[in-house]
Design an enzyme around this catalytic site. Sequence first.
Site: not given
Length: 372
Positions: A186, A191
Amino acid sequence: MPQSYEVGNHSSPWNPRTWSRRVWTILITAIVVIVIVVVATVVGVNATRNNNNGPSGPDPNRYPNYTRLDYTLADTYSGTTFFDKFNYFATWDPAGGFVHYVDPEYDARYNLTVATASSAIVKVDTTVGPDSEPDASTGRFSVRLESKAQYGPGLFLFDVKHTPYGCATWPALWLADPNNWPQNGEIDILESVNQATTGTMVALHTTAGCTMENIRREMTGAAGQADCHNATNGNTGCVVNGPPATFGKEFNDAGGGLVALEWRNEGIRTWVFARDKAPLKLDGTTAANPKPDPSTWGPPLADFPSTTCDVAAHFRNQSIIVNIDLCGYLTEAVWGSSGCSPSTCQEFVANNPSAFTDAYWEFGAFHVYRVQ
Ligand SMILES: *[C@@H]1O[C@H](CO)[C@@H](O)[C@H](O)[C@H]1NC(C)=O
Ligand SMILES: *[C@@H]1O[C@H](CO)[C@@H](O)[C@H](O)[C@H]1NC(C)=O
Ligand SMILES: *[C@@H]1O[C@H](CO)[C@@H](O)[C@H](O)[C@H]1NC(C)=O
Ligand SMILES: *[C@@H]1O[C@H](CO)[C@@H](O)[C@H](O)[C@H]1NC(C)=O
């Protein structure tokens, strides 16, 4: 027939013809042991030389060669068909959020995605309050989109015009293979949580054996946890923190900008450029950049070199994922220090639809390039 070679008469102890079978066995065993020890020692010394994680730790100067690659445009997300290239992830949230990820029908009803010729917008619902039917007492409507295409290594360019922020939000622009996680890795590019005043958290999440501990890196961001293994510290990942201008109000006020990911066997690097500092033309829709060349862009925000992480073995088959979670593990872990509300995160989400007016992504185009 088994027999003794011991003749026992005229023999000298140094004459092999006179040695017993037992003496031969001892002699051959001794030779085999010596050969094994010598071979093991030589191999061991070479392994220590070649593997910079030997007893003395990584060679502090070892660094991959991020030489220029010849990238060619392979895929474009833009205009009114932007969302056609995504699947809706419309099920319970694996990140523990207080959210209902909608399907296309509910998306249309609550108008959570909007695509025009120049922009694609992904929103959190701002209409449902305590007196609505349905209400948000079990979570607020939001969207999680996963690209139908799954990619290998390449250069990914994202024209980002607005990043979502606000109390209780947990937005992310990331890559993963949701059906093979964490085996296929990932890559979190943008974010943040709550009011997003501390910049983007760039992170990798992998199976065991991928770390950034004590290695040379060339980047402007601040290194956090070094171990990318999902099982270390509750899936924190290996983290690089950007400055405040890489997410939230400060990024948006500058008109957003260019967000880039270069994923190659030598390593994984990300950049965040304010719009007026972007090294490429961003016109919202078209591929104005036939030959982007990150080797001319200067140091990235985040550098995850392959020195002690075999990138080719840990990353495969990645979808581009866009979502806005609400509450959830990461957001609630820092809720108390977020300067948000005296209520709980979930009460805040359930009762304050108007608090989510800044909780939207706005994108120009996404362009995916591959090495020819
Ligand atoms: C990096 O690779 C390129 C292309 O193979 C080569 O020209 C260059 O000399 C290499 N640089 C280093 C420092 O090894
Ligand atoms: C959906 O949102 C867009 C952009 O915010 C707006 O222009 C449009 O009028 C909305 N449509 C409906 C049906 O609410
Ligand atoms: C890490 O991944 C393994 C599968 O490889 C999974 O069983 C485990 O629950 C994960 N741990 C966390 C904290 O995500
Ligand atoms: C990539 O993902 C697809 C769909 O989930 C799956 O069928 C395929 O086996 C995956 N490939 C690898 C190498 O994991």
